[in-house]
Design a protein around this motif. Structure first.
Motif, PDB file in Angstrom:
ATOM      1  N   GLU A  35       0.635  -1.191   0.472  1.00 17.05           N
ATOM      2  CA  GLU A  35       0.068  -0.047  -0.078  1.00 17.05           C
ATOM      3  C   GLU A  35       1.006   1.356   0.060  1.00 17.05           C
ATOM      4  OE1 GLU A  35      -3.303  -0.132   2.654  1.00 17.05           O
ATOM      5  OE2 GLU A  35      -3.976  -1.813   2.095  1.00 17.05           O
ATOM      6  N   GLU A  36       2.150   1.170   0.056  1.00 18.53           N
ATOM      7  CA  GLU A  36       3.297   2.302   0.037  1.00 18.53           C
ATOM      8  C   GLU A  36       3.093   2.753  -1.128  1.00 18.53           C
ATOM      9  OE1 GLU A  36       4.022   3.062   2.844  1.00 18.53           O
ATOM     10  OE2 GLU A  36       3.690   2.311   2.972  1.00 18.53           O
ATOM     11  N   LEU A  37       2.709   2.150  -2.491  1.00 17.99           N
ATOM     12  CA  LEU A  37       2.385   2.862  -3.521  1.00 17.99           C
ATOM     13  C   LEU A  37       2.323   1.916  -5.293  1.00 17.99           C
ATOM     14  CD1 LEU A  37       6.065   1.969  -5.924  1.00 17.99           C
ATOM     15  CD2 LEU A  37       6.658   2.786  -3.749  1.00 17.99           C
ATOM     16  N   GLU A  38       2.402   2.296  -6.087  1.00 21.80           N
ATOM     17  CA  GLU A  38       1.678   1.395  -7.318  1.00 21.80           C
ATOM     18  C   GLU A  38       3.232   1.921  -8.540  1.00 21.80           C
ATOM     19  OE1 GLU A  38      -2.242   1.702  -6.383  1.00 21.80           O
ATOM     20  OE2 GLU A  38      -1.694   3.105  -8.151  1.00 21.80           O
ATOM     21  N   VAL A  39       3.367   1.250  -8.818  1.00 17.56           N
ATOM     22  CA  VAL A  39       4.419   1.433 -10.406  1.00 17.56           C
ATOM     23  C   VAL A  39       3.864   0.823 -11.034  1.00 17.56           C
ATOM     24  CG1 VAL A  39       6.397   0.622 -11.614  1.00 17.56           C
ATOM     25  CG2 VAL A  39       6.689   1.246  -8.816  1.00 17.56           C
ATOM     26  N   LYS A  40       3.813   1.648 -12.309  1.00 20.43           N
ATOM     27  CA  LYS A  40       3.200   1.193 -13.720  1.00 20.43           C
ATOM     28  C   LYS A  40       4.360   0.968 -15.346  1.00 20.43           C
ATOM     29  CE  LYS A  40      -0.307   2.663 -17.135  1.00 20.43           C
ATOM     30  NZ  LYS A  40      -1.330   3.487 -17.318  1.00 20.43           N
ATOM     31  N   TRP A  41       4.450   0.077 -15.553  1.00 20.91           N
ATOM     32  CA  TRP A  41       5.456   0.486 -17.116  1.00 20.91           C
ATOM     33  C   TRP A  41       3.873   0.183 -18.276  1.00 20.91           C
ATOM     34  CZ3 TRP A  41      10.350   0.667 -18.209  1.00 20.91           C
ATOM     35  CH2 TRP A  41      11.056   0.857 -19.458  1.00 20.91           C
ATOM     36  N   ILE A  62       3.680  10.094 -10.183  1.00 19.58           N
ATOM     37  CA  ILE A  62       4.880  11.145 -11.279  1.00 19.58           C
ATOM     38  C   ILE A  62       4.984  10.191 -12.806  1.00 19.58           C
ATOM     39  CG2 ILE A  62       6.725   9.621  -9.943  1.00 19.58           C
ATOM     40  CD1 ILE A  62       8.100  12.290 -10.511  1.00 19.58           C
ATOM     41  N   ALA A  63       4.952  10.490 -13.504  1.00 15.59           N
ATOM     42  CA  ALA A  63       4.799   9.840 -14.414  1.00 15.59           C
ATOM     43  C   ALA A  63       6.462  10.501 -15.870  1.00 15.59           C
ATOM     44  CB  ALA A  63       3.896  10.460 -15.614  1.00 15.59           C
ATOM     45  N   ILE A  64       7.044   9.422 -15.325  1.00 14.90           N
ATOM     46  CA  ILE A  64       8.243   9.295 -16.673  1.00 14.90           C
ATOM     47  C   ILE A  64       8.508   8.395 -18.075  1.00 14.90           C
ATOM     48  CG2 ILE A  64      10.781   9.364 -16.211  1.00 14.90           C
ATOM     49  CD1 ILE A  64      10.204   8.587 -13.123  1.00 14.90           C
ATOM     50  N   LEU A  65       8.926   9.555 -19.085  1.00 15.76           N
ATOM     51  CA  LEU A  65       8.605   9.350 -20.229  1.00 15.76           C
ATOM     52  C   LEU A  65      10.246   8.315 -20.363  1.00 15.76           C
ATOM     53  CD1 LEU A  65       7.740   9.346 -23.356  1.00 15.76           C
ATOM     54  CD2 LEU A  65       9.381  11.451 -23.952  1.00 15.76           C
ATOM     55  N   ILE A  66      10.190   7.327 -20.592  1.00 14.76           N
ATOM     56  CA  ILE A  66      11.332   6.625 -21.461  1.00 14.76           C
ATOM     57  C   ILE A  66      11.706   6.797 -22.711  1.00 14.76           C
ATOM     58  CG2 ILE A  66      11.698   4.207 -21.397  1.00 14.76           C
ATOM     59  CD1 ILE A  66      11.313   5.354 -18.372  1.00 14.76           C
ATOM     60  N   HIS A  67      10.510   6.459 -23.765  1.00 15.43           N
ATOM     61  CA  HIS A  67      11.225   7.213 -25.308  1.00 15.43           C
ATOM     62  C   HIS A  67       9.685   7.172 -25.817  1.00 15.43           C
ATOM     63  CE1 HIS A  67       9.205   3.335 -27.617  1.00 15.43           C
ATOM     64  NE2 HIS A  67       9.685   3.143 -26.733  1.00 15.43           N
ATOM     65  N   GLU A  84      13.619  11.816 -23.500  1.00 18.83           N
ATOM     66  CA  GLU A  84      13.970  10.720 -22.845  1.00 18.83           C
ATOM     67  C   GLU A  84      14.618  10.803 -21.174  1.00 18.83           C
ATOM     68  OE1 GLU A  84      16.672   8.090 -23.907  1.00 18.83           O
ATOM     69  OE2 GLU A  84      15.880   7.765 -25.274  1.00 18.83           O
ATOM     70  N   GLY A  85      13.483  10.993 -20.163  1.00 20.17           N
ATOM     71  CA  GLY A  85      13.801  11.504 -18.602  1.00 20.17           C
ATOM     72  C   GLY A  85      12.724  12.034 -18.477  1.00 20.17           C
ATOM     73  N   ASP A  86      12.459  13.607 -19.591  1.00 21.30           N
ATOM     74  CA  ASP A  86      11.356  13.911 -19.775  1.00 21.30           C
ATOM     75  C   ASP A  86      10.113  13.592 -17.889  1.00 21.30           C
ATOM     76  OD1 ASP A  86      12.312  16.337 -20.560  1.00 21.30           O
ATOM     77  OD2 ASP A  86      10.877  15.575 -21.975  1.00 21.30           O
ATOM     78  N   TYR A  87       9.583  14.194 -17.165  1.00 24.25           N
ATOM     79  CA  TYR A  87       8.546  14.099 -15.829  1.00 24.25           C
ATOM     80  C   TYR A  87       7.311  14.906 -15.825  1.00 24.25           C
ATOM     81  CZ  TYR A  87      10.770  16.087 -12.519  1.00 24.25           C
ATOM     82  OH  TYR A  87      11.739  16.955 -11.600  1.00 24.25           O
ATOM     83  N   VAL A  88       6.268  14.405 -15.854  1.00 28.17           N
ATOM     84  CA  VAL A  88       5.437  15.408 -14.722  1.00 28.17           C
ATOM     85  C   VAL A  88       5.004  15.074 -13.582  1.00 28.17           C
ATOM     86  CG1 VAL A  88       3.327  16.345 -14.648  1.00 28.17           C
ATOM     87  CG2 VAL A  88       4.666  16.057 -17.029  1.00 28.17           C
ATOM     88  N   LEU A  89       5.206  15.705 -12.938  1.00 26.31           N
ATOM     89  CA  LEU A  89       4.893  15.249 -10.588  1.00 26.31           C
ATOM     90  C   LEU A  89       3.752  15.772 -10.893  1.00 26.31           C
ATOM     91  CD1 LEU A  89       5.377  13.991  -7.997  1.00 26.31           C
ATOM     92  CD2 LEU A  89       6.787  15.999  -7.670  1.00 26.31           C
ATOM     93  N   TRP A  90       2.689  15.189 -10.035  1.00 27.35           N
ATOM     94  CA  TRP A  90       1.759  16.241  -9.646  1.00 27.35           C
ATOM     95  C   TRP A  90       0.548  15.077  -8.237  1.00 27.35           C
ATOM     96  CZ3 TRP A  90       1.267  12.590 -14.060  1.00 27.35           C
ATOM     97  CH2 TRP A  90       0.514  12.145 -14.086  1.00 27.35           C
ATOM     98  N   ASP A 103       4.737   6.227 -30.461  1.00 28.96           N
ATOM     99  CA  ASP A 103       4.551   5.120 -29.920  1.00 28.96           C
ATOM    100  C   ASP A 103       5.461   5.508 -28.535  1.00 28.96           C
ATOM    101  OD1 ASP A 103       3.302   3.932 -31.514  1.00 28.96           O
ATOM    102  OD2 ASP A 103       4.808   2.880 -32.875  1.00 28.96           O
ATOM    103  N   CYS A 104       5.332   5.150 -27.613  1.00 21.05           N
ATOM    104  CA  CYS A 104       5.878   5.131 -26.271  1.00 21.05           C
ATOM    105  C   CYS A 104       5.921   4.795 -25.076  1.00 21.05           C
ATOM    106  CB  CYS A 104       5.713   6.922 -25.828  1.00 21.05           C
ATOM    107  SG  CYS A 104       3.761   7.271 -25.632  1.00 21.05           S
ATOM    108  N   THR A 105       6.578   4.329 -24.231  1.00 24.81           N
ATOM    109  CA  THR A 105       6.701   3.952 -23.246  1.00 24.81           C
ATOM    110  C   THR A 105       6.378   4.957 -21.128  1.00 24.81           C
ATOM    111  OG1 THR A 105       7.778   1.718 -24.101  1.00 24.81           O
ATOM    112  CG2 THR A 105       8.189   2.119 -21.523  1.00 24.81           C
ATOM    113  N   ILE A 106       5.607   4.472 -21.109  1.00 26.67           N
ATOM    114  CA  ILE A 106       6.256   5.770 -19.814  1.00 26.67           C
ATOM    115  C   ILE A 106       6.196   4.378 -18.465  1.00 26.67           C
ATOM    116  CG2 ILE A 106       4.633   6.952 -18.018  1.00 26.67           C
ATOM    117  CD1 ILE A 106       5.207   8.749 -20.591  1.00 26.67           C
TER     118      ILE A 106
END
Length: 125
Positions: A35-41, A62-67, A84-90, A103-106
């Motif tokens: 319950e500490e965090l969730e991670v999505k690929w 936080i969403a981080i752009l892989i490509h 690559e590496g751009d992110y948004v934190l809200w 086409d991208c990976t986040i």
């Protein structure tokens, strides 16, 4: 945690919209169940989008752009992740939607991981 777990984020999240770590993992004694965090690929194709807005009442994200290129839509602005590496934190309580501009990976991390926290909403603007 006393055990080692390894795998593939893309394949393990297939049945959960990309989420592979969080409160929804069963059994609950699995080290990925927390319950500490969730991670999505997430691998998106150009044009994939979340048309409906959603909000997390408790969790920051936080969403981080892989490509690729990915546009996050907020009530008062749109943010294009293009390097690559751009992110948004809200924070909690901020409505959002998104569109894959190519086409991208986040990689997305949300904390804490609480059942029912993500809900559909309508932006106020």
């Amino acid at each position: 945690m006393t055990e080692v777990v390894f795998g593939n984020a893309a394949s393990e999240g297939t049945n959960r919209w990309g989420w592979f770590l969080g409160h929804f993992i069963t059994p609950t004694d699995d080290p990925r169940s927390t319950e500490e965090l969730e991670v999505k690929w997430a691998n998106y194709k150009v044009g994939d989008s979340r048309v409906k807005w959603s909000v997390n009442n408790q969790a920051a994200t936080i969403a981080i752009l892989i490509h690729g290129e990915f546009r996050l839509k907020l009530e008062d602005r749109e943010i294009l992740l293009s390097r690559e590496g751009d992110y948004v934190l809200w924070g909690a309580g901020i409505p959002h939607s998104w569109i894959a501009e190519s086409d991208c990976t986040i990689l997305t991390i949300r904390w804490p991981s609480k059942p029912g926290d993500s809900v559909a909403t309508t932006p106020s603007s």
